[in-house]
Motif scaffolding. Sequence first.
Motif, short mmCIF file in Angstrom:
data_model
loop_
_atom_site.label_atom_id
_atom_site.label_comp_id
_atom_site.label_asym_id
_atom_site.label_seq_id
_atom_site.Cartn_x
_atom_site.Cartn_y
_atom_site.Cartn_z
N MET A 112 0.83 -1.20 0.00
CA MET A 112 0.00 0.00 0.00
C MET A 112 0.87 1.26 0.00
N ASN A 113 0.40 2.28 -0.71
CA ASN A 113 1.02 3.60 -0.63
C ASN A 113 0.36 4.32 0.55
N VAL A 114 1.12 4.52 1.62
CA VAL A 114 0.59 5.09 2.86
C VAL A 114 1.07 6.53 3.00
N GLU A 115 0.15 7.44 3.32
CA GLU A 115 0.54 8.82 3.63
C GLU A 115 0.09 9.12 5.07
N VAL A 116 1.05 9.55 5.89
CA VAL A 116 0.78 9.87 7.29
C VAL A 116 1.04 11.36 7.51
N THR A 117 0.09 12.04 8.14
CA THR A 117 0.25 13.46 8.47
C THR A 117 0.18 13.61 9.99
N VAL A 118 1.25 14.11 10.59
CA VAL A 118 1.32 14.24 12.05
C VAL A 118 1.96 15.58 12.41
N PRO A 119 1.80 16.05 13.66
CA PRO A 119 2.55 17.22 14.11
C PRO A 119 4.05 16.98 13.98
N SER A 120 4.81 18.03 13.66
CA SER A 120 6.25 17.89 13.37
C SER A 120 7.02 17.20 14.49
N GLU A 121 6.61 17.42 15.74
CA GLU A 121 7.37 16.84 16.86
C GLU A 121 7.25 15.31 16.93
N CYS A 122 6.29 14.74 16.17
CA CYS A 122 6.11 13.28 16.19
C CYS A 122 6.90 12.58 15.09
N GLN A 123 7.70 13.33 14.34
CA GLN A 123 8.39 12.82 13.16
C GLN A 123 9.15 11.52 13.42
N GLY A 124 9.99 11.51 14.47
CA GLY A 124 10.85 10.35 14.75
C GLY A 124 10.05 9.09 15.05
N SER A 125 9.04 9.21 15.91
CA SER A 125 8.29 8.02 16.32
C SER A 125 7.49 7.44 15.15
N ILE A 126 6.99 8.31 14.27
CA ILE A 126 6.18 7.83 13.13
C ILE A 126 7.06 7.06 12.14
N MET A 127 8.25 7.58 11.86
CA MET A 127 9.15 6.87 10.94
C MET A 127 9.52 5.51 11.53
#
Length: 710
Positions: free
Chosen positions: A615-630
């Motif tokens: 699947m092509n997944v797009e995630v949008t989160v607040p900038s401070e969550c960048q590390g945990s999302i990756m």
Amino acid sequence: MQSRAFSIADPNIMRNIGISAHIDSGKTTLTERILYYTGRIDEIHEVKGSDNVGAKMDSMELEREKGITIKSAATYCEWKDHHVNIIDTPGHVDFTVEVERALRVLDGAILLVCGASGVQPQTLTVDKQMKRYSVPRVIFINKLDRMGADPWFCITSVKERLGLNAAAVQVNIGIENGLQGVVDLVKMKALYFEGENGDNIVEKEIPEDLVEMCKEKKLELLASLADHDPEIEEYYLNEDINIPIDVLKKSIRQLTIEQKFCPVYMGSAYKNKGVQPLLDGVIDYLPRPTEVKNYAFDIAKNNEKVMTEIDNKKPFVGLAFKLEESQFGQLTYVRIYQGKLKKGATLNNTATKKKVKISRMVRMHSNEMEDINEAGAGDIFAIFGVDCASGETFCDQTINWSMQSMHVPEPVMSLTIKPKKTDQLELFLKALNRFQREDPTFVVKQNMESEEIIISGMGELHLFIYCERMKREYDVDLIIGNPTVNYRETITHKATFNFLHKKQSGGAGQYAKVIGYIEPKDQSGEEADLSCQFMDKTEGQNIPNEYIPSIEKAFHECTKKGPQTGYPVVGVNYVLTDGQTHPVDSSSLAFGLATKYSFREAFQKAGPQILEPVMNVEVTVPSECQGSIMGQLVRRRGTVTNTQTKTGLFILNADVPLAAMFGYATELRGATQGLGEFSMEYKMHSPVGEFEVADVIEAYKKKRADKDEE
């Protein structure tokens, strides 16, 4: 239900348009405003509104509850003496077939782009669908009242990610909370939308602080047109923006219809700004039905390609593009490609060869119906009481033509399902039959070994919605099994076979020898070819022609259940080069069995491989969550393809196996305090990682063992 007298609309003042975009870009909100400004509704209601009414086009209780569009809805309106048919389509990828069939029959479209997010995954899908059916479009950058909105970022992303030649025909006056109106670059006038609902459009001179910017953006507009229009090129090279309005409009219209240019409008449907000029753009730049070339296939002349004509005097040709079950029976949406239709007429269904009488015709206004007595070429309407399937063609009895059907994507996810109470089985089967007829991507199969009923669709939401509808509309309580991923099997290299099937047990025996090879299909094209093909390359009469159909049939039966996982085999050619028969013992049965055994033997030698949906997944989160999302997506075997940071938001695109995405919504909410959101759509089938192959095969073996114990 209303009844009004309608006359046939003149195709020259008709527009058939769809509104398509990524989920939550404001399609239904925009349609609500269009209906209000064209006088079709008297009040504006919001999607999931606080007044508990909901938007007009979201007529299902589930749609209003969840604030999403589940099935496309049709309506029509009048704008400046033009008749406009509109189809509002879902944005969620799980309901992509609704977009597919709408675009199949429409002449033009409005592509919505969120002013804050720009091009998103489903925008890419919708763009691909528009290109597949050669649908010209105008672009509307919506939600310019949102924090972080930037129309110029959106136009850049449209050019880069969609590869479109797009340019603004408007410039926004203000942004975010300060959005006041737009400057029309064609007229070089400022437009303000006054009054509680933006009904009153006030035209003024361009604000002084925007004059230079508007001149610059008008030159950019001329530059986009100049590559294809020598007359515009002359103005552009002279940097002359005082081009006559009719000359500029003519150029924009011609290049939009030829799909060489996309005019970009701006505004905020929610804040009632920019909708009326967009409607003007639909009339000015999108094609009339007479300006679009549509083709049919003449069955009587060996499927010869013929062009349909938007002419009421020609024999009738119409395509059933959407079905719905209503309280009055099956409702069939039809687009007329040629001729006209009167109530009481008899037509031929060219797929089933059956005659059908048209006893009732209606125009749809969301879930409301208005009876009509006739409809003309180019129009869209609905008929009652006609038994047909989606994609079938109706013709006048003087011709036998078939329209090209729509592209239907393969389902990627399955559930086992059964009613809790046995006395609900009849209602349960009735619901399944109805949903299958309405939605080609909703597939129902029965496992012949376990007798389980398996439903397959485009994702978790897709299947959940149908389970929920079964409960609400049919009062059937369900037992739902765990979601399963639709794996596929294939091979990586060529392998030969030379198989003799010989059996003697008194009386006539079995004898068949098949020689040849299997090979993977060439996947170098833009889209993977997942079909399986039988090729007969035998010479002479070593295998008589009467046995060839049995060999082909047996091969295709083998591909339905792969040897490793029981999932279908894809992308394989079975090439028969030679064989041998016995004068007495050879038979179709013997050659069928020889084919099956030869295929299984060669398959194991051909580098078998298991494929899984990615699947092509797009995630949008607040900038401070960048590390945990990756970190989350990498743990789920994701490959990051793109990242961007924009006004406090971090947007990440990744390719992730569907099997690894179960439960992600809960994990994402937990990591972002509920502020993160994601969307995903099917991209391709890709080889399963070497560490997961054993797990997939083991799960299949365990499933088989459990069934054997039962």
